[in-house]
Design an enzyme around this catalytic site. Sequence first.
Site, PDB file in Angstrom:
ATOM      1  N   GLU A   4      -0.536 -12.356  -3.183  1.00  0.00           N
ATOM      2  CA  GLU A   4       0.291 -12.802  -4.605  1.00  0.00           C
ATOM      3  C   GLU A   4      -0.717 -12.667  -5.885  1.00  0.00           C
ATOM      4  O   GLU A   4      -0.399 -12.831  -6.891  1.00  0.00           O
ATOM      5  CB  GLU A   4       0.578 -14.140  -4.375  1.00  0.00           C
ATOM      6  CG  GLU A   4       1.728 -14.237  -3.102  1.00  0.00           C
ATOM      7  CD  GLU A   4       2.489 -15.480  -2.733  1.00  0.00           C
ATOM      8  OE1 GLU A   4       1.914 -16.505  -2.973  1.00  0.00           O
ATOM      9  OE2 GLU A   4       3.678 -15.501  -2.428  1.00  0.00           O
ATOM     10  N   ALA A   5      -2.110 -12.722  -5.603  1.00  0.00           N
ATOM     11  CA  ALA A   5      -2.897 -12.952  -6.599  1.00  0.00           C
ATOM     12  C   ALA A   5      -3.561 -11.419  -6.742  1.00  0.00           C
ATOM     13  O   ALA A   5      -3.993 -10.942  -5.591  1.00  0.00           O
ATOM     14  CB  ALA A   5      -4.011 -14.034  -6.325  1.00  0.00           C
ATOM     15  N   GLU A   8     -11.144 -13.359  -3.197  1.00  0.00           N
ATOM     16  CA  GLU A   8     -11.174 -13.005  -4.558  1.00  0.00           C
ATOM     17  C   GLU A   8     -10.379 -11.867  -4.972  1.00  0.00           C
ATOM     18  O   GLU A   8     -10.141 -11.132  -5.755  1.00  0.00           O
ATOM     19  CB  GLU A   8     -12.527 -12.303  -4.986  1.00  0.00           C
ATOM     20  CG  GLU A   8     -13.869 -13.304  -5.007  1.00  0.00           C
ATOM     21  CD  GLU A   8     -13.824 -13.922  -6.594  1.00  0.00           C
ATOM     22  OE1 GLU A   8     -13.104 -13.687  -7.424  1.00  0.00           O
ATOM     23  OE2 GLU A   8     -14.695 -14.726  -6.584  1.00  0.00           O
ATOM     24  N   LYS A  54      -2.767 -14.676 -15.007  1.00  0.00           N
ATOM     25  CA  LYS A  54      -4.086 -15.173 -14.213  1.00  0.00           C
ATOM     26  C   LYS A  54      -5.292 -14.680 -14.966  1.00  0.00           C
ATOM     27  O   LYS A  54      -5.517 -13.598 -15.246  1.00  0.00           O
ATOM     28  CB  LYS A  54      -4.094 -14.449 -12.846  1.00  0.00           C
ATOM     29  CG  LYS A  54      -5.251 -14.784 -12.204  1.00  0.00           C
ATOM     30  CD  LYS A  54      -5.371 -14.179 -10.568  1.00  0.00           C
ATOM     31  CE  LYS A  54      -6.544 -14.519 -10.101  1.00  0.00           C
ATOM     32  NZ  LYS A  54      -6.731 -13.805  -8.807  1.00  0.00           N
ATOM     33  N   ALA A 108       0.956  -1.285  -0.029  1.00  0.00           N
ATOM     34  CA  ALA A 108       0.008  -0.039  -0.081  1.00  0.00           C
ATOM     35  C   ALA A 108       0.943   1.192   0.008  1.00  0.00           C
ATOM     36  O   ALA A 108       0.573   2.314  -0.735  1.00  0.00           O
ATOM     37  CB  ALA A 108      -0.905   0.030   1.210  1.00  0.00           C
ATOM     38  N   VAL A 158       7.657   4.609  13.928  1.00  0.00           N
ATOM     39  CA  VAL A 158       7.028   5.647  14.561  1.00  0.00           C
ATOM     40  C   VAL A 158       6.526   5.306  16.124  1.00  0.00           C
ATOM     41  O   VAL A 158       5.928   4.393  16.172  1.00  0.00           O
ATOM     42  CB  VAL A 158       5.846   5.984  13.679  1.00  0.00           C
ATOM     43  CG1 VAL A 158       4.926   7.152  14.144  1.00  0.00           C
ATOM     44  CG2 VAL A 158       6.133   6.131  12.134  1.00  0.00           C
TER      45      VAL A 158
HETATM   46  C1  LIG Z   1      -3.295 -14.317   4.610  1.00  0.00           C
HETATM   47  C2  LIG Z   1      -3.404 -13.068   3.596  1.00  0.00           C
HETATM   48  C3  LIG Z   1      -3.557 -13.508   2.102  1.00  0.00           C
HETATM   49  C4  LIG Z   1      -3.602 -12.303   1.105  1.00  0.00           C
HETATM   50  N1  LIG Z   1      -3.506 -12.565  -0.026  1.00  0.00           N
HETATM   51  C5  LIG Z   1      -3.815 -11.520  -0.980  1.00  0.00           C
HETATM   52  C6  LIG Z   1      -3.921 -11.835  -2.391  1.00  0.00           C
HETATM   53  O1  LIG Z   1      -4.102 -12.930  -2.990  1.00  0.00           O
HETATM   54  N2  LIG Z   1      -4.277 -10.824  -3.098  1.00  0.00           N
HETATM   55  C7  LIG Z   1      -4.272  -9.161  -2.613  1.00  0.00           C
HETATM   56  O2  LIG Z   1      -4.887  -8.494  -3.451  1.00  0.00           O
HETATM   57  N3  LIG Z   1      -4.146  -9.247  -1.345  1.00  0.00           N
HETATM   58  C8  LIG Z   1      -4.002 -10.160  -0.481  1.00  0.00           C
HETATM   59  N4  LIG Z   1      -3.861  -9.762   0.820  1.00  0.00           N
HETATM   60  C9  LIG Z   1      -3.698  -8.506   1.233  1.00  0.00           C
HETATM   61  C10 LIG Z   1      -2.317  -7.985   1.026  1.00  0.00           C
HETATM   62  O3  LIG Z   1      -1.380  -8.618   1.447  1.00  0.00           O
HETATM   63  C11 LIG Z   1      -2.271  -6.450   1.473  1.00  0.00           C
HETATM   64  O4  LIG Z   1      -3.557  -5.920   1.077  1.00  0.00           O
HETATM   65  C12 LIG Z   1      -1.041  -5.816   1.032  1.00  0.00           C
HETATM   66  O5  LIG Z   1       0.187  -6.529   1.152  1.00  0.00           O
HETATM   67  C13 LIG Z   1      -0.804  -4.396   1.510  1.00  0.00           C
HETATM   68  O6  LIG Z   1      -0.282  -4.306   2.741  1.00  0.00           O
HETATM   69  P1  LIG Z   1      -0.268  -2.932   3.430  1.00  0.00           P
HETATM   70  O7  LIG Z   1       0.789  -2.378   2.928  1.00  0.00           O
HETATM   71  O8  LIG Z   1      -1.578  -2.346   3.833  1.00  0.00           O
HETATM   72  O9  LIG Z   1       0.527  -3.599   4.956  1.00  0.00           O
HETATM   73  P2  LIG Z   1       1.915  -3.898   5.363  1.00  0.00           P
HETATM   74  O10 LIG Z   1       2.353  -4.974   4.439  1.00  0.00           O
HETATM   75  O11 LIG Z   1       1.539  -4.860   6.822  1.00  0.00           O
HETATM   76  O12 LIG Z   1       2.614  -2.752   5.496  1.00  0.00           O
HETATM   77  C14 LIG Z   1       2.720  -2.319   6.902  1.00  0.00           C
HETATM   78  C15 LIG Z   1       3.981  -1.224   6.641  1.00  0.00           C
HETATM   79  O13 LIG Z   1       3.873  -0.310   7.842  1.00  0.00           O
HETATM   80  C16 LIG Z   1       5.105  -0.509   8.604  1.00  0.00           C
HETATM   81  N5  LIG Z   1       4.901   0.017   9.821  1.00  0.00           N
HETATM   82  C17 LIG Z   1       3.685  -0.357  10.686  1.00  0.00           C
HETATM   83  N6  LIG Z   1       3.998   0.170  11.860  1.00  0.00           N
HETATM   84  C18 LIG Z   1       5.086   0.921  11.873  1.00  0.00           C
HETATM   85  C19 LIG Z   1       5.506   1.732  12.810  1.00  0.00           C
HETATM   86  N7  LIG Z   1       5.295   2.048  14.102  1.00  0.00           N
HETATM   87  N8  LIG Z   1       6.448   2.525  12.412  1.00  0.00           N
HETATM   88  C20 LIG Z   1       7.002   2.558  11.147  1.00  0.00           C
HETATM   89  N9  LIG Z   1       6.517   1.787  10.216  1.00  0.00           N
HETATM   90  C21 LIG Z   1       5.387   0.877  10.626  1.00  0.00           C
HETATM   91  C22 LIG Z   1       5.599  -1.737   8.332  1.00  0.00           C
HETATM   92  O14 LIG Z   1       6.955  -1.904   8.499  1.00  0.00           O
HETATM   93  C23 LIG Z   1       5.375  -2.056   6.943  1.00  0.00           C
HETATM   94  O15 LIG Z   1       6.181  -1.248   5.942  1.00  0.00           O
HETATM   95  C24 LIG Z   1      -3.809 -10.952   1.924  1.00  0.00           C
HETATM   96  C25 LIG Z   1      -3.821 -10.947   3.415  1.00  0.00           C
HETATM   97  C26 LIG Z   1      -3.583 -11.959   3.949  1.00  0.00           C
HETATM   98  C27 LIG Z   1      -3.309 -11.476   5.277  1.00  0.00           C
END
Ligand SMILES: Cc1cc2nc3c(=O)[nH]c(=O)nc-3n(C[C@H](O)[C@H](O)[C@H](O)COP(=O)(O)OP(=O)(O)OC[C@H]3O[C@@H](n4cnc5c(N)ncnc54)[C@H](O)[C@@H]3O)c2cc1C
Length: 503
Positions: free
Chosen positions: A51-52, A345, A80, A18, A188
């Site tokens: 991953e998907a 999905e 895919k 994200a 943070v």
């Molecule tokens: C089991 C599972 C399977 C999934 N499969 C899919 C899929 O097939 N397809 C799909 O589209 N999505 C899937 N997802 C969702 C997908 O993994 C997430 O939407 C995507 O990785 C985005 O994550 P994110 O960036 O929001 O959070 P994260 O990857 O958790 O990143 C959070 C970031 O915030 C930082 N952070 C947190 N706290 C602090 C702090 N205090 N200080 C500094 N930095 C901090 C961390 O270091 C990290 O860099 C899946 C999720 C799960 C749980």
Amino acid sequence: MDGSANRTRVVIVGGGTAGWMTAAALVKLLPTRCSVRLVESEAIGIVGVGEATLPHIRAFNERLGIPEAEFMATTRATFKLGIEFVNWGRIGDSYIHPFGTFGRGTGEPDFHQYWLRLRQAGLTVPELEDYSLACTMARLNRFQLPSADPADIASTFGYAYQFDATLFAPYLRRFAETLGALRTEGRVVGVDRDGESGDVTAIRMENGELIEGDLFVDCSGFVSLLLGKALGEPFQDWSKWLPADRATAMPCRTETALTPYTGVIAMEAGWRWRIPLQHRTGNGYVYSSDFLSHEKAAEALISAVEGEPIAEPRVLRFKAGRRERSWVGNCVAVGLASGFLEPLESTSIYLIQAAITALVELFPDGAVSPVLRDEFNRLIDLEYDRIRDFLILHYHATERTDSEFWNYTRTMSIPDSLAEKMELFRRRGRVVKYREGVFLDASWIAVYLGQRVIPQGHDLRADAPPAEALLRAMDALRGEIRTRVEAMPDHVGHIARYCPMAA
Ligand SMILES: Cc1cc2nc3c(=O)[nH]c(=O)nc-3n(C[C@H](O)[C@H](O)[C@H](O)COP(=O)(O)OP(=O)(O)OC[C@H]3O[C@@H](n4cnc5c(N)ncnc54)[C@H](O)[C@@H]3O)c2cc1C
């Protein structure tokens, strides 16, 4: 003059998918309107799954000018064409949710209405899948890029990617940093707010540094550091409809076919994913801890995977739902910080993309405008609500009675919005139409029929052609699809020529 004095100072907290998708989009699309600083902590790390994807990601990459073959080679991606659902309606069932149409996807009424008419008249007609190019390609393990000619049957499908989630964010990081995004490493530990407006004014780092900004994007993952923790935005809990709250994930070597689709296999208390990448296969069991222990889930996953495991099972915890508003004051949450809908999905990265698109289009010109912010929240609400209903459909439309989990989901009460959609489909085979949102008619039709929600009626316009002529036309279409697909290269061969990963 580059106008840098007037730029909105954007601070992104989090460097997962994200965070870096947001950074990349902002520096590329609004280069004169904002400066971007991203803060992340290597010690905390990223969730590292995901991953998907859905076909929309291609539009995101195109808008950023990311070359497809390079991106696929770097993230070790495969193509895919949809998702195969196994054992969902009944044990032994299999259907594909394709990224493409049934029939040619043109003309009125929709193709499946003619198919329903013939079936309801008691005629023997092949499965609807046989009239979908994407389904046929998936079943025969073929791939080529779609035709640009809308009259060509080979234009009736889209595609997405299956990629290594741990390689995607670093790829985007290089892209965003080249265009001027700044990265700060560290944790943070605090959030400062304006005493009057409640807006976030700065984040505090563990080393004492204070990072000020005008707009804060919370990409901190499940912890939701800014929107959830600091601003206290309430979480809407949807786990009564989507009870899965754990996943155990474990990659393995690829020892079976490299399929151009994601496998989603219903299990005793949830479902298992199978995502083939160029260098390995991703696997995971998504389940409800009310119905299954972690040990049992890990055992079931280990005995089900089709290749030699290359890591120990790893557990992830989550809860279905979302923050009531994703944008509050001068803080916008993107990704897991705004909410989570399980990966059945592959919608999470799509939801990130939808939020980024809305943010770019509604980006504040000076102070945050409540009207633009409210529009952002309206768009995100719609996306979440519709995806939620679509996911619940998979669990509810089942005839399985072999476990407590399926007994629960089959008999649970469902949102009125979904009950109405299902009733409309049962009456006439009609799908509720939307102007906005991710899943269009073919997606709903595939899941309804695949899970035995069988309409009693059809669109009466489908009665116009004589049955004989209709049968002949449908046979010809099926033959044309088959011939075209059989002439296509196989999936592995296409990857080897187009986007092989570096050795
Ligand atoms: C089991 C599972 C399977 C999934 N499969 C899919 C899929 O097939 N397809 C799909 O589209 N999505 C899937 N997802 C969702 C997908 O993994 C997430 O939407 C995507 O990785 C985005 O994550 P994110 O960036 O929001 O959070 P994260 O990857 O958790 O990143 C959070 C970031 O915030 C930082 N952070 C947190 N706290 C602090 C702090 N205090 N200080 C500094 N930095 C901090 C961390 O270091 C990290 O860099 C899946 C999720 C799960 C749980």
